[in-house]
Design a protein around this motif. Structure first.
Motif, PDB file in Angstrom:
ATOM      1  N   SER A   1       0.832  -1.209   0.000  1.00 26.03           N
ATOM      2  CA  SER A   1       0.000   0.000   0.000  1.00 26.03           C
ATOM      3  C   SER A   1       0.862   1.253   0.000  1.00 26.03           C
ATOM      4  O   SER A   1       0.577   2.215  -0.712  1.00 26.03           O
ATOM      5  CB  SER A   1      -0.924   0.022   1.220  1.00 26.03           C
ATOM      6  N   ILE A   2       1.909   1.236   0.805  1.00 24.43           N
ATOM      7  CA  ILE A   2       2.807   2.398   0.885  1.00 24.43           C
ATOM      8  C   ILE A   2       3.560   2.569  -0.433  1.00 24.43           C
ATOM      9  O   ILE A   2       3.704   3.689  -0.937  1.00 24.43           O
ATOM     10  CB  ILE A   2       3.772   2.266   2.077  1.00 24.43           C
ATOM     11  N   GLU A   3       4.030   1.470  -1.019  1.00 23.85           N
ATOM     12  CA  GLU A   3       4.750   1.540  -2.291  1.00 23.85           C
ATOM     13  C   GLU A   3       3.855   2.063  -3.413  1.00 23.85           C
ATOM     14  O   GLU A   3       4.335   2.716  -4.342  1.00 23.85           O
ATOM     15  CB  GLU A   3       5.297   0.171  -2.674  1.00 23.85           C
ATOM     16  N   ALA A   4       2.540   1.808  -3.331  1.00 27.64           N
ATOM     17  CA  ALA A   4       1.609   2.242  -4.386  1.00 27.64           C
ATOM     18  C   ALA A   4       1.572   3.764  -4.529  1.00 27.64           C
ATOM     19  O   ALA A   4       1.253   4.274  -5.604  1.00 27.64           O
ATOM     20  CB  ALA A   4       0.211   1.713  -4.101  1.00 27.64           C
ATOM     21  N   TYR A   5       1.907   4.495  -3.471  1.00 28.25           N
ATOM     22  CA  TYR A   5       1.923   5.961  -3.527  1.00 28.25           C
ATOM     23  C   TYR A   5       3.073   6.481  -4.407  1.00 28.25           C
ATOM     24  O   TYR A   5       3.069   7.632  -4.804  1.00 28.25           O
ATOM     25  CB  TYR A   5       2.073   6.553  -2.127  1.00 28.25           C
ATOM     26  N   GLU A   6       4.078   5.628  -4.654  1.00 26.90           N
ATOM     27  CA  GLU A   6       5.254   5.970  -5.453  1.00 26.90           C
ATOM     28  C   GLU A   6       5.963   7.215  -4.920  1.00 26.90           C
ATOM     29  O   GLU A   6       6.378   8.099  -5.676  1.00 26.90           O
ATOM     30  CB  GLU A   6       4.882   6.137  -6.927  1.00 26.90           C
ATOM     31  N   VAL A   7       6.078   7.283  -3.596  1.00 26.29           N
ATOM     32  CA  VAL A   7       6.753   8.393  -2.932  1.00 26.29           C
ATOM     33  C   VAL A   7       8.026   7.898  -2.257  1.00 26.29           C
ATOM     34  O   VAL A   7       9.044   8.579  -2.288  1.00 26.29           O
ATOM     35  CB  VAL A   7       5.812   9.067  -1.894  1.00 26.29           C
ATOM     36  N   PHE A   8       7.957   6.709  -1.667  1.00 23.74           N
ATOM     37  CA  PHE A   8       9.082   6.161  -0.918  1.00 23.74           C
ATOM     38  C   PHE A   8       9.733   5.015  -1.683  1.00 23.74           C
ATOM     39  O   PHE A   8       9.073   4.320  -2.455  1.00 23.74           O
ATOM     40  CB  PHE A   8       8.619   5.640   0.453  1.00 23.74           C
ATOM     41  N   THR A   9      11.004   4.814  -1.410  1.00 17.30           N
ATOM     42  CA  THR A   9      11.703   3.655  -1.974  1.00 17.30           C
ATOM     43  C   THR A   9      11.159   2.396  -1.309  1.00 17.30           C
ATOM     44  O   THR A   9      10.553   2.468  -0.236  1.00 17.30           O
ATOM     45  CB  THR A   9      13.217   3.748  -1.709  1.00 17.30           C
ATOM     46  N   PRO A  10      11.387   1.230  -1.900  1.00 19.42           N
ATOM     47  CA  PRO A  10      10.943  -0.015  -1.252  1.00 19.42           C
ATOM     48  C   PRO A  10      11.534  -0.173   0.162  1.00 19.42           C
ATOM     49  O   PRO A  10      10.848  -0.657   1.066  1.00 19.42           O
ATOM     50  CB  PRO A  10      11.455  -1.109  -2.190  1.00 19.42           C
ATOM     51  N   TYR A  11      12.769   0.257   0.358  1.00 17.57           N
ATOM     52  CA  TYR A  11      13.396   0.168   1.680  1.00 17.57           C
ATOM     53  C   TYR A  11      12.605   0.986   2.708  1.00 17.57           C
ATOM     54  O   TYR A  11      12.270   0.497   3.789  1.00 17.57           O
ATOM     55  CB  TYR A  11      14.851   0.661   1.588  1.00 17.57           C
ATOM     56  N   TRP A  12      12.298   2.249   2.370  1.00 15.01           N
ATOM     57  CA  TRP A  12      11.564   3.105   3.300  1.00 15.01           C
ATOM     58  C   TRP A  12      10.116   2.656   3.454  1.00 15.01           C
ATOM     59  O   TRP A  12       9.523   2.794   4.531  1.00 15.01           O
ATOM     60  CB  TRP A  12      11.649   4.568   2.868  1.00 15.01           C
ATOM     61  N   SER A  13       9.528   2.122   2.397  1.00 14.00           N
ATOM     62  CA  SER A  13       8.169   1.587   2.496  1.00 14.00           C
ATOM     63  C   SER A  13       8.122   0.449   3.504  1.00 14.00           C
ATOM     64  O   SER A  13       7.179   0.342   4.299  1.00 14.00           O
ATOM     65  CB  SER A  13       7.688   1.091   1.136  1.00 14.00           C
ATOM     66  N   GLU A  14       9.136  -0.377   3.490  1.00 14.06           N
ATOM     67  CA  GLU A  14       9.218  -1.501   4.435  1.00 14.06           C
ATOM     68  C   GLU A  14       9.362  -1.000   5.869  1.00 14.06           C
ATOM     69  O   GLU A  14       8.694  -1.495   6.786  1.00 14.06           O
ATOM     70  CB  GLU A  14      10.396  -2.405   4.068  1.00 14.06           C
ATOM     71  N   ILE A  15      10.202  -0.012   6.076  1.00 14.47           N
ATOM     72  CA  ILE A  15      10.371   0.556   7.420  1.00 14.47           C
ATOM     73  C   ILE A  15       9.065   1.176   7.908  1.00 14.47           C
ATOM     74  O   ILE A  15       8.631   0.939   9.043  1.00 14.47           O
ATOM     75  CB  ILE A  15      11.516   1.591   7.440  1.00 14.47           C
ATOM     76  N   LEU A  16       8.431   1.975   7.051  1.00 14.42           N
ATOM     77  CA  LEU A  16       7.162   2.601   7.430  1.00 14.42           C
ATOM     78  C   LEU A  16       6.081   1.563   7.712  1.00 14.42           C
ATOM     79  O   LEU A  16       5.258   1.753   8.620  1.00 14.42           O
ATOM     80  CB  LEU A  16       6.700   3.561   6.341  1.00 14.42           C
ATOM     81  N   ALA A  17       6.081   0.469   6.962  1.00 11.18           N
ATOM     82  CA  ALA A  17       5.083  -0.580   7.179  1.00 11.18           C
ATOM     83  C   ALA A  17       5.228  -1.200   8.565  1.00 11.18           C
ATOM     84  O   ALA A  17       4.235  -1.603   9.173  1.00 11.18           O
ATOM     85  CB  ALA A  17       5.204  -1.645   6.096  1.00 11.18           C
ATOM     86  N   HIS A  18       6.454  -1.270   9.065  1.00 10.25           N
ATOM     87  CA  HIS A  18       6.668  -1.788  10.423  1.00 10.25           C
ATOM     88  C   HIS A  18       6.205  -0.795  11.482  1.00 10.25           C
ATOM     89  O   HIS A  18       5.773  -1.194  12.554  1.00 10.25           O
ATOM     90  CB  HIS A  18       8.160  -2.085  10.660  1.00 10.25           C
TER      91      HIS A  18
END
Length: 148
Positions: free
Chosen positions: A38-55
């Motif tokens: 869901s976070i990656e779908a915004y295309e704002v954060f890198t996959p690394y940061w999307s993973e951190i934010l998801a946690h």
């Protein structure tokens, strides 16, 4: 009489916002992959940061809701809620401005099939939550609060 009505509205605002944040947080806990997507779908954060934010996002939303429910620093909790809502609204507006149709991942990270108007509806919903938050900050319901 007006004071009683405002007390009831202030209580409703506080406990409604607590419910919103707790529901959003609980829906994300244990669904790391879906939240990351869901976070990656915004295309704002890198996959690394999307993973951190998801946690982080689910537990932080849950904590914010518990602060409101328990009445811990109500105005500060409201201010943090406003900042988070502003960030969500900015992200959603960015998605809308780029003509994207995504599932925001707000309450159900695996919601599925978004419709073209869903992003605007979500922005309006979050603006409504922000207005309720401002009211709660102006007139916090301090009864039943541990540390208002």
């Amino acid at each position: 009489m007006a004071s009683i009505v405002l007390d009831v509205l202030a209580a409703a605002a506080r406990f409604f916002l607590a419910y919103v944040w707790i529901s959003a947080g609980v829906s994300k806990i244990g669904h790391h992959m879906e939240v990351t997507q869901s976070i990656e779908a915004y295309e704002v954060f890198t996959p690394y940061w999307s993973e951190i934010l998801a946690h982080l996002i689910g537990p932080l939303e849950l904590a914010g809701g518990l602060f409101l429910l328990l009445g811990i620093k109500l105005r500060w909790s409201g201010a943090v809620s406003l900042v988070v809502l502003a960030l969500f609204i900015a992200g959603l507006w960015s998605v809308h401005a780029r003509g994207m149709v995504i599932d925001c991942g707000c309450f159900d990270p695996a919601q599925g099939h978004p419709e073209p108007g869903d992003v605007l509806k979500t922005i309006w919903r979050d603006l409504t939550f922000a207005a309720v938050t401002v009211f709660m900050m102006i007139r916090p319901f301090r009864r039943l609060a541990i540390y208002p």
